[in-house]
Design a protein around this motif. Structure first.
Motif, short mmCIF file in Angstrom:
data_model
loop_
_atom_site.label_atom_id
_atom_site.label_comp_id
_atom_site.label_asym_id
_atom_site.label_seq_id
_atom_site.Cartn_x
_atom_site.Cartn_y
_atom_site.Cartn_z
N GLY A 23 84.70 41.99 42.88
CA GLY A 23 83.86 41.02 43.57
C GLY A 23 82.41 41.40 43.52
O GLY A 23 81.98 42.25 42.74
N LEU A 24 81.65 40.72 44.37
CA LEU A 24 80.20 40.93 44.48
C LEU A 24 79.91 41.70 45.75
O LEU A 24 80.40 41.35 46.84
N VAL A 25 79.10 42.75 45.62
CA VAL A 25 78.76 43.58 46.77
C VAL A 25 77.32 44.05 46.63
O VAL A 25 76.81 44.18 45.51
N GLN A 26 76.70 44.30 47.75
CA GLN A 26 75.32 44.81 47.71
C GLN A 26 75.33 46.31 47.42
O GLN A 26 76.31 47.01 47.71
N ALA A 27 74.24 46.78 46.89
CA ALA A 27 74.09 48.21 46.64
C ALA A 27 74.32 48.99 47.94
O ALA A 27 73.85 48.58 49.00
#
Length: 121
Positions: free
Chosen positions: A10-14
């Motif tokens: 998925g998409l995740v922040q740093a």
């Protein structure tokens, strides 16, 4: 035949975390090494982490201290816990198993279909 099904991308922040799973099903007598690879756009596929049947692990230098590989032999499943993610971890992640099929005397390598991990800055 054996099928490997991955999940958890998925998409995740740093700085965030993700947990990948890869489960095998089919004609399985035993599984030796379980491995995670990744491939970023324009780059070669690289080994991220591996784990033997007796839980000996190995990691790429770029993920040491941040990623943890583990396995559940009863479920024919491998996990990759990814913490402190960086934008450079963005890639398609693939699992790879060495499987002894029922009735076979040798091991065959199988790949998962890949799961996208995107880390935003």
């Amino acid at each position: 035949q054996v099928q490997l099904v991955e999940s958890g991308g998925g998409l995740v922040q740093a700085g965030g975390s993700l947990r990948l799973s890869c489960a095998a099903s089919g004609s399985i007598l035993s599984i030796s090494n379980m491995e995670w690879y990744r491939q970023a756009p324009g780059k070669q596929r690289e080994l991220v982490a591996s784990i033997t049947r007796v839980d000996k692990t190995n990691y790429a230098d770029s993920v040491k201290g941040r990623f943890t590989i583990s396995r559940d032999n009863a479920k024919n499943t491998v996990y990759l816990e990814m913490n402190y993610l960086k934008p450079e971890d963005t890639a398609v992640y693939y699992c790879r198993f060495n499987v002894q099929n029922i009735g076979a005397f040798y091991y065959t390598t199988y790949w998962g279909q890949g799961t996208q991990v995107t880390v935003s800055s």
